[in-house]
Design a protein around this motif. Sequence first.
Motif, PDB file in Angstrom:
ATOM      1  N   MET A   1      33.631  37.857  38.616  1.00  0.00           N
ATOM      2  CA  MET A   1      33.465  37.758  37.170  1.00  0.00           C
ATOM      3  C   MET A   1      32.405  36.723  36.830  1.00  0.00           C
ATOM      4  O   MET A   1      32.481  35.585  37.290  1.00  0.00           O
ATOM      5  N   ASP A   2      31.446  37.113  36.024  1.00  0.00           N
ATOM      6  CA  ASP A   2      30.391  36.204  35.617  1.00  0.00           C
ATOM      7  C   ASP A   2      30.735  35.604  34.255  1.00  0.00           C
ATOM      8  O   ASP A   2      30.980  36.330  33.283  1.00  0.00           O
ATOM      9  N   GLU A   3      30.761  34.281  34.190  1.00  0.00           N
ATOM     10  CA  GLU A   3      31.205  33.605  32.972  1.00  0.00           C
ATOM     11  C   GLU A   3      30.314  33.939  31.766  1.00  0.00           C
ATOM     12  O   GLU A   3      30.808  34.224  30.674  1.00  0.00           O
ATOM     13  N   GLN A   4      28.998  33.912  31.943  1.00  0.00           N
ATOM     14  CA  GLN A   4      28.110  34.171  30.816  1.00  0.00           C
ATOM     15  C   GLN A   4      28.258  35.598  30.309  1.00  0.00           C
ATOM     16  O   GLN A   4      28.195  35.850  29.103  1.00  0.00           O
ATOM     17  N   THR A   5      28.468  36.547  31.236  1.00  0.00           N
ATOM     18  CA  THR A   5      28.678  37.940  30.834  1.00  0.00           C
ATOM     19  C   THR A   5      29.934  38.061  29.974  1.00  0.00           C
ATOM     20  O   THR A   5      29.951  38.770  28.963  1.00  0.00           O
ATOM     21  N   LEU A   6      30.985  37.348  30.373  1.00  0.00           N
ATOM     22  CA  LEU A   6      32.234  37.369  29.604  1.00  0.00           C
ATOM     23  C   LEU A   6      32.048  36.710  28.235  1.00  0.00           C
ATOM     24  O   LEU A   6      32.569  37.195  27.227  1.00  0.00           O
ATOM     25  N   VAL A   7      31.302  35.608  28.199  1.00  0.00           N
ATOM     26  CA  VAL A   7      31.033  34.931  26.919  1.00  0.00           C
ATOM     27  C   VAL A   7      30.298  35.876  25.974  1.00  0.00           C
ATOM     28  O   VAL A   7      30.638  35.980  24.782  1.00  0.00           O
ATOM     29  N   ASP A   8      29.290  36.574  26.487  1.00  0.00           N
ATOM     30  CA  ASP A   8      28.516  37.506  25.661  1.00  0.00           C
ATOM     31  C   ASP A   8      29.379  38.660  25.166  1.00  0.00           C
ATOM     32  O   ASP A   8      29.143  39.200  24.073  1.00  0.00           O
ATOM     33  N   LEU A   9      30.379  39.037  25.939  1.00  0.00           N
ATOM     34  CA  LEU A   9      31.273  40.126  25.554  1.00  0.00           C
ATOM     35  C   LEU A   9      32.307  39.671  24.535  1.00  0.00           C
ATOM     36  O   LEU A   9      32.588  40.362  23.553  1.00  0.00           O
ATOM     37  N   ILE A  10      32.861  38.480  24.739  1.00  0.00           N
ATOM     38  CA  ILE A  10      33.979  37.998  23.929  1.00  0.00           C
ATOM     39  C   ILE A  10      33.537  37.429  22.581  1.00  0.00           C
ATOM     40  O   ILE A  10      34.212  37.611  21.566  1.00  0.00           O
TER      41      ILE A  10
END
Length: 222
Positions: A1-10
Amino acid sequence: MDEQTLVDLISPVLEAHRLELDSLDIIPAGKRKVLRITVDGEGPKGRGPLLDQISLATRDISEALDASDSVGNNPYTLEVSSRGVGKPLLEPKHYRRNIGRLVAVNLVDGSQVTGRLTEADDEQLTVIVEPEPGKRLPKGLDPVNTIAIAEVNKAVVKVEMNRKHDPELDDLGDESEDDDDDFIEDEESEGDGSEDEESEGDGSEDEESEDESMNENENEEN
């Protein structure tokens, strides 16, 4: 899981609920991972988000994660909560959203002020020192402290076990100071449903074997 990808999604999901992403932690927990999300926001009275807001946002975040490949096939547990009283007040908005609460403010000169936060803006805050129950403040002590935010080293909200009712705070569903934050958990796990179905199937097989045993006993008696 990539943190920045999750931030951009959430983040867009939270913005739709008028919430802000305060922090995101990805924590290994055995074969799964815990996505721990802390949110903040103005709320209807500018005093922080409602539990209902967080609950709806949690549902939409879960759906967004399911529709995305950002978590892959990894099982995870989603935890969403408000900032709570345990986190330090770092920005002017944090002070503003906690007006009315008891705070402990450590200053850069080493001194400390503990009292009721009554006002806050982008530059300064006002903390009024309150006497302990059954006592008076020392003679000559000015209870009103106007503090520049630039002079604050650390500030936290103090837990009050017997806080007087404050409609501005309590009407937001914040009656209990025992809980550090509003916490909602949503668990996602690969293959759990099939395991449950297999478990139910095992139960039916046991019933059939009991029926056969009863029939054999009846035949022997006859």
